[in-house]
Design a protein around this motif. Structure first.
Motif, short mmCIF file in Angstrom:
data_model
loop_
_atom_site.label_atom_id
_atom_site.label_comp_id
_atom_site.label_asym_id
_atom_site.label_seq_id
_atom_site.Cartn_x
_atom_site.Cartn_y
_atom_site.Cartn_z
N ASN A 82 0.83 -1.21 0.00
CA ASN A 82 0.00 0.00 0.00
C ASN A 82 0.86 1.25 0.00
O ASN A 82 0.53 2.25 -0.66
CB ASN A 82 -0.92 -0.02 1.22
CG ASN A 82 -1.89 1.15 1.23
OD1 ASN A 82 -1.61 2.19 1.80
ND2 ASN A 82 -3.03 0.96 0.58
N SER A 83 1.97 1.22 0.73
CA SER A 83 2.88 2.37 0.77
C SER A 83 3.44 2.66 -0.62
O SER A 83 3.55 3.83 -1.02
CB SER A 83 4.02 2.10 1.76
OG SER A 83 4.94 3.17 1.78
N MET A 85 2.02 2.17 -3.39
CA MET A 85 0.99 2.75 -4.24
C MET A 85 0.62 4.17 -3.82
O MET A 85 0.48 5.06 -4.66
CB MET A 85 -0.27 1.86 -4.20
CG MET A 85 -0.05 0.44 -4.71
SD MET A 85 0.53 0.37 -6.42
CE MET A 85 -0.87 1.07 -7.28
N THR A 86 0.45 4.38 -2.51
CA THR A 86 -0.06 5.67 -2.05
C THR A 86 0.99 6.77 -2.03
O THR A 86 0.65 7.95 -2.06
CB THR A 86 -0.67 5.52 -0.63
OG1 THR A 86 0.33 4.99 0.26
CG2 THR A 86 -1.86 4.58 -0.66
N LYS A 87 2.27 6.40 -1.97
CA LYS A 87 3.33 7.41 -1.91
C LYS A 87 3.96 7.70 -3.27
O LYS A 87 4.96 8.40 -3.35
CB LYS A 87 4.41 6.96 -0.92
CG LYS A 87 3.93 6.90 0.52
CD LYS A 87 5.05 6.51 1.47
CE LYS A 87 4.57 6.51 2.93
NZ LYS A 87 5.65 6.13 3.86
N LYS A 166 -7.15 1.91 0.99
CA LYS A 166 -6.93 3.33 0.67
C LYS A 166 -5.82 3.95 1.50
O LYS A 166 -5.20 4.93 1.07
CB LYS A 166 -8.24 4.11 0.89
CG LYS A 166 -9.40 3.62 0.04
CD LYS A 166 -9.10 3.71 -1.45
CE LYS A 166 -10.31 3.27 -2.28
NZ LYS A 166 -10.01 3.29 -3.74
N THR A 167 -5.57 3.40 2.69
CA THR A 167 -4.56 3.97 3.58
C THR A 167 -3.70 2.86 4.16
O THR A 167 -4.06 1.67 4.10
CB THR A 167 -5.21 4.75 4.74
OG1 THR A 167 -5.96 3.83 5.56
CG2 THR A 167 -6.13 5.84 4.21
N ARG A 252 -4.63 1.04 -10.43
CA ARG A 252 -4.04 2.11 -9.62
C ARG A 252 -2.66 2.52 -10.09
O ARG A 252 -2.20 3.63 -9.85
CB ARG A 252 -3.97 1.69 -8.16
CG ARG A 252 -5.32 1.47 -7.52
CD ARG A 252 -5.17 1.21 -6.03
NE ARG A 252 -4.60 2.35 -5.33
CZ ARG A 252 -4.38 2.37 -4.02
NH1 ARG A 252 -4.70 1.32 -3.28
NH2 ARG A 252 -3.85 3.44 -3.46
#
Length: 253
Positions: A82-83, A85-87, A166-167, A252
């Motif tokens: 997730n990191s 993807m989100t960063k 999402k997070t 994503r």
């Protein structure tokens, strides 16, 4: 990095990167290795005498503890994916022309290797506590194969969960059901000793046949039925996890 890097080379680079992150993140090492050992000590030495399982409790509990070990390290995988993807790290990899499949493959392989180290530690501690399997070399190979297949399968599912979250917080929380499932299986006590409802759930959830297959191999009397069911569950979970992960990654990434 060369724009002509082969996917296998890219996967090896991603694997090395994930290992460095694991070493720098002590909580992941604790969850993957030390926490399962602590849980094993508690269940065997504190609660073991309370359970009547027909054999030494350490012999009964070890397969279940191995399955719990598989679950304890999954949150680190979910949050790491997730990191990425989100960063925006995935976008950097795209600019560097890193193979898209290598990113996910690197996470899967690092999960398998990290968990394999934790499983080896649990087996070593189990022997120190009196674990005495009757398995032959062939039976050990069968047990190891089931364990690695399980880690591979839940690894893909965990990566999909991390991509879907999402997070970072929700990614870590998403793995809680996988961590709890071994507690609701035959890991600690036989399913037939559970009450109505819990017994049926334990009998038909995926981790119970995997655990029973491991017990059969360790006892030197592998069960064909449990082994086939374990393999079928692992293959099904791996396929679902892989397809879900690729779909989320393509959307994503």
């Amino acid at each position: 990095m060369s724009t002509t890097s082969a996917p296998l080379t890219d996967a090896a680079i991603m694997l090395r990167r994930n290992f460095k992150h694991t070493v720098r993140y002590p909580v992941a090492l604790f969850n993957a290795i030390l926490l399962p050992i602590v849980m094993m000590l508690i269940f065997v030495y504190v609660f073991g005498d309370a359970f009547s399982v027909g054999v030494d409790y350490i012999d009964y509990a070890t397969p279940g503890m191995l399955m719990m070990t598989v679950g304890y390290g999954l949150s680190a995988t979910a949050t790491a994916v997730n990191s990425d993807m989100t960063k925006g790290i995935i976008n950097r990899f795209k600019v560097m022309d890193v193979s898209r499949s290598a990113v996910l493959t690197g996470h899967v392989v690092s999960t398998v290797v990290r968990t394999a180290v934790a499983l080896a530690a649990i087996i070593g501690v189990a022997f120190l506590m009196g674990f005495s399997p009757s398995a032959t070399f062939a039976h050990w190979l069968g047990a190891i194969g089931i364990l690695l297949l399980t880690v591979f399968a839940v690894g893909w599912l965990t990566i999909a969960m991390g991509l879907a979250a999402k997070t970072l917080e929700s990614a870590g929380f998403a793995t809680v059901p996988l961590i709890m499932l071994p507690f609701l299986s035959s890991a600690i006590v036989p399913a037939e000793k559970m009450g109505p409802g819990a017994r049926e759930f334990a009998e038909y959830q995926p981790f119970t046949p995997i655990i029973e297959a491991l017990r059969g191999f360790f006892n030197g009397t592998p069960s064909t039925g449990h082994t086939i069911a374990a393999i079928a569950w692992c293959v099904g979970i791996a396929v679902v996890g892989y397809l879900w992960a690729r779909a989320k990654f393509n959307k994503r990434g």
